[in-house]
Design an enzyme around this catalytic site. Structure first.
Site, short mmCIF file in Angstrom:
data_model
loop_
_atom_site.label_atom_id
_atom_site.label_comp_id
_atom_site.label_asym_id
_atom_site.label_seq_id
_atom_site.Cartn_x
_atom_site.Cartn_y
_atom_site.Cartn_z
CB THR A 8 -1.03 -0.02 1.13
OG1 THR A 8 -0.37 -0.29 2.35
CG2 THR A 8 -2.06 -1.08 0.90
CB ALA A 165 -0.05 4.07 9.69
CB CYS A 168 -5.18 3.79 5.39
SG CYS A 168 -5.29 2.54 4.09
CB THR A 171 -1.36 2.39 5.70
OG1 THR A 171 -1.83 2.57 4.37
CG2 THR A 171 -0.01 3.06 5.85
#
EC number: 3.4.25.2
Length: 180
Positions: A8, A165, A168, A171
């Site tokens: 990602t 992070a 998402c 992530t």
């Protein structure tokens, strides 16, 4: 269920005379399974003069990575020429057009995206992000560049990926940063 392995978020910035690229370590199988948390999706190429990062299908990304590195050597490290020639080959080959990946490539002078449709894009503001958390990282990076301009390129790359992070699910916080 989509059984492809995906990698990602990648973020890159040129700021205050430096350039930094960050990427997380998560590889996801389909939409539900984390297969690896420590993948290295940001790498140095061409005698450490170029940094490249990928997002998308892992196998496809490695194929493009290898092709881009070959183009770098073919064109003696000329980043934009290597990216354009890769894009031309990508667009012109029926099999390559099926690849599901994107690359960010940079050296001390240039920052480019090679898209999944075989396009080469140079961002207007020397900041770019790709992958599932790309929009979150890009938003954070632009805000930091604009309102915390004393931060280094590395610090902005770190904070932008941390923000992605936090938001998402594809992530993670295992962040690799390469700086030029």
């Amino acid at each position: 269920m989509n059984n492809q392995l995906h990698a990602t978020t990648i973020f890159a910035i040129r700021h205050n005379g430096r350039a930094a690229m960050s990427g997380d370590g998560q590889v996801t199988l389909g939409q539900q399974v984390i297969m690896k948390q420590t993948a290295r999706k940001v790498r140095r190429l061409f005698n450490d003069e170029v940094v490249a990062g990928f997002a998308g299908s892992v196998a496809d990304a490695f194929t493009l990575f290898e092709m881009f590195e070959a183009k770098l050597y073919e064109y003696n490290g000329n980043l934009s020429r290597a990216a354009v020639e890769l894009a031309k080959e990508w667009r012109g080959d029926k099999m390559l057009r099926q690849l599901e990946a994107m690359l960010i490539v940079m050296n001390k002078d240039e920052l480019l995206v090679v898209s999944g449709t075989g396009e080469v894009i140079q961002p207007d503001d020397d900041i770019i992000a790709i992958g599932s958390g790309g929009n979150y990282a890009l938003s954070a990076g632009r805000a930091l560049k604009r309102h915390a301009s004393t931060l280094s390129a590395r610090d902005i790359a770190q904070a932008s990926l941390e923000t992605a992070a936090d938001i998402c699910v594809f992530t993670n916080h295992n962040i690799i940063i390469e700086e030029i």
